[in-house]
Motif scaffolding. Structure first.
Motif, short mmCIF file in Angstrom:
data_model
loop_
_atom_site.label_atom_id
_atom_site.label_comp_id
_atom_site.label_asym_id
_atom_site.label_seq_id
_atom_site.Cartn_x
_atom_site.Cartn_y
_atom_site.Cartn_z
N CYS A 124 0.44 1.66 6.07
CA CYS A 124 0.85 1.86 4.10
C CYS A 124 1.83 1.03 4.32
O CYS A 124 2.75 0.94 5.41
CB CYS A 124 0.65 2.77 3.80
SG CYS A 124 1.26 4.55 4.69
N GLU A 182 -1.19 -0.80 -3.92
CA GLU A 182 -2.74 -0.15 -3.54
C GLU A 182 -2.42 1.25 -3.12
O GLU A 182 -1.71 1.38 -2.13
CB GLU A 182 -3.37 -1.19 -2.74
CG GLU A 182 -4.84 -0.42 -2.08
CD GLU A 182 -5.77 -0.69 -1.25
OE1 GLU A 182 -6.39 -0.71 -0.51
OE2 GLU A 182 -5.01 -1.95 -0.06
N LYS A 188 0.73 -1.32 -0.34
CA LYS A 188 -0.10 0.14 -0.18
C LYS A 188 0.92 0.99 0.54
O LYS A 188 1.50 1.52 0.62
CB LYS A 188 -1.16 0.39 1.41
CG LYS A 188 -2.00 -1.42 1.17
CD LYS A 188 -2.73 -1.35 2.82
CE LYS A 188 -3.77 -2.20 2.22
NZ LYS A 188 -4.71 -2.03 3.77
#
Length: 352
Positions: free
Chosen positions: A99, A79, A47
């Motif tokens: 993340c 992502e 992410k």
């Protein structure tokens, strides 16, 4: 020490205090378009948290996703998480595992590092921060000296960076009339202001589209150089996932090479795919993409490659941070050795 220096900083530093206590960031950033959540990528899914909502500012990420550069590098998915909401700072997201990497800025990462967060900046998309004094050409503010005697709109969230600009130019704050401002350019066009602090990537573009002739003075050209859209990761990622990080940065470089070459397609991806819920105007986004290219591509970048930061520019950033009240050493905040290895392994990644 929490600092709010710009629209992003104001929103994101609300999450900084949680770094020392391991508080999780919250919020639904959404997934990337164009990437499949399944696949045989050996590097798996990661992410990337953006610094703001999905607009043309992240065109390189959109190209890397759409054209399969992330997948070719070995990722099953990258992502893209939207930024811009309270409690969703890149720094707190990295601390809590929300993340794997994020796009931030030295003015935001430095306070987190000084609080003890083991984070490093490993590259910068924008070689110049988009902060600028925006005025009109009929009465332009062309240098910091021109600020004396002027009425300048400054948002509360920009107070510290504004003060740093004054300090960098030995300007007495009392010599400038600071006017409360909420990003309404009509205060400039109606004559209530002589200029305002805004982003060069958007402010002048909107003024032109309204039929005005804008002028601007970049903070970076007025004694306060700072990079922006910085790739920020944990020290653990550098130590334990170095090859994965290099693969990610190589894919990002390919995406940004495409974005720089095609502002119109950048705008189309932003307005119709990734930021389609943001009601973005394709024409305006195209012009913003052209403006941001001037911040992305500099003579040093042409010589050394996208995202690279010269030692001289790093030292200038450290000096600018000191003027904003952040005393930090270069080695505490920056590590450009990963990018050096990326370009050494594949010199063709440099701009032609």
């Amino acid at each position: 020490m929490a600092i709010s220096l710009d629209r992003r900083a104001f929103l994101r530093t609300t999450g900084l205090a949680g770094l020392a206590f391991g508080l999780a960031a919250c919020g639904d950033g959404g997934t990337s378009a164009g990437s499949s959540s399944s696949g045989g990528g050996g590097l798996g899914s990661v992410k990337l948290q953006l610094s703001w909502k999905k607009n043309v500012e992240f065109a390189g990420e959109y190209f890397a996703d759409t054209k399969g550069y992330f997948k070719a590098a070995g990722f099953s998915q990258v992502e893209l998480l939207s930024g811009g909401g309270s409690g969703t700072s890149v720094e707190s997201g990295l601390a809590t595992g929300r993340c794997w990497a994020g796009l931030s800025a030295p003015t935001i990462t430095a306070p987190a590092v000084l609080q003890g967060a083991p984070l490093k900046i490993v590259g910068a998309t924008f070689q110049k921060n988009p902060f600028a004094i925006i005025s009109l050409k009929k009465s332009p503010i062309e240098s910091a000296k021109d600020l004396a005697g002027k009425k300048i709109g400054v948002q509360d969230s920009n107070e510290l960076v504004w003060n740093a600009l004054l300090k960098a130019n030995d300007l007495d704050p009392s010599s400038v009339t600071r006017v409360p401002f909420q990003s309404d350019p009509s205060m400039l066009t109606s004559g209530q202001l002589d200029g305002y602090v805004g982003f060069v990537t958007s402010g002048p573009v909107r003024l032109r589209m309204q039929g005005h002739d804008p002028a601007y003075l970049l903070f970076a050209d007025a004694g306060l150089p700072l990079v922006a859209e910085t790739f920020t990761v944990t020290q653990e990622t550098i130590d334990k996932e170095r090859d994965k990080l290099k693969a990610f940065l190589a894919a990002e470089i390919k995406g940004w090479k495409d974005a720089v070459a095609d502002p119109a397609k950048s705008a189309e991806l932003a307005a119709t795919v990734y930021g389609k819920d943001q009601n973005l105007d394709v024409k305006e986004q195209t012009e913003e993409a052209k403006m941001q290219n001037e911040l992305v591509v500099t003579p040093d970048v042409k010589a050394n490659g996208l995202f690279t930061i010269t030692p001289e520019l790093i030292e200038q950033n450290i000096a600018s941070l000191a003027k904003a009240g952040l005393a930090i050493k270069a080695e505490q905040l920056f590590d450009l050795t990963i990018l050096d290895e990326v370009y050494k392994a594949d010199p063709s990644l440099k701009l032609s």
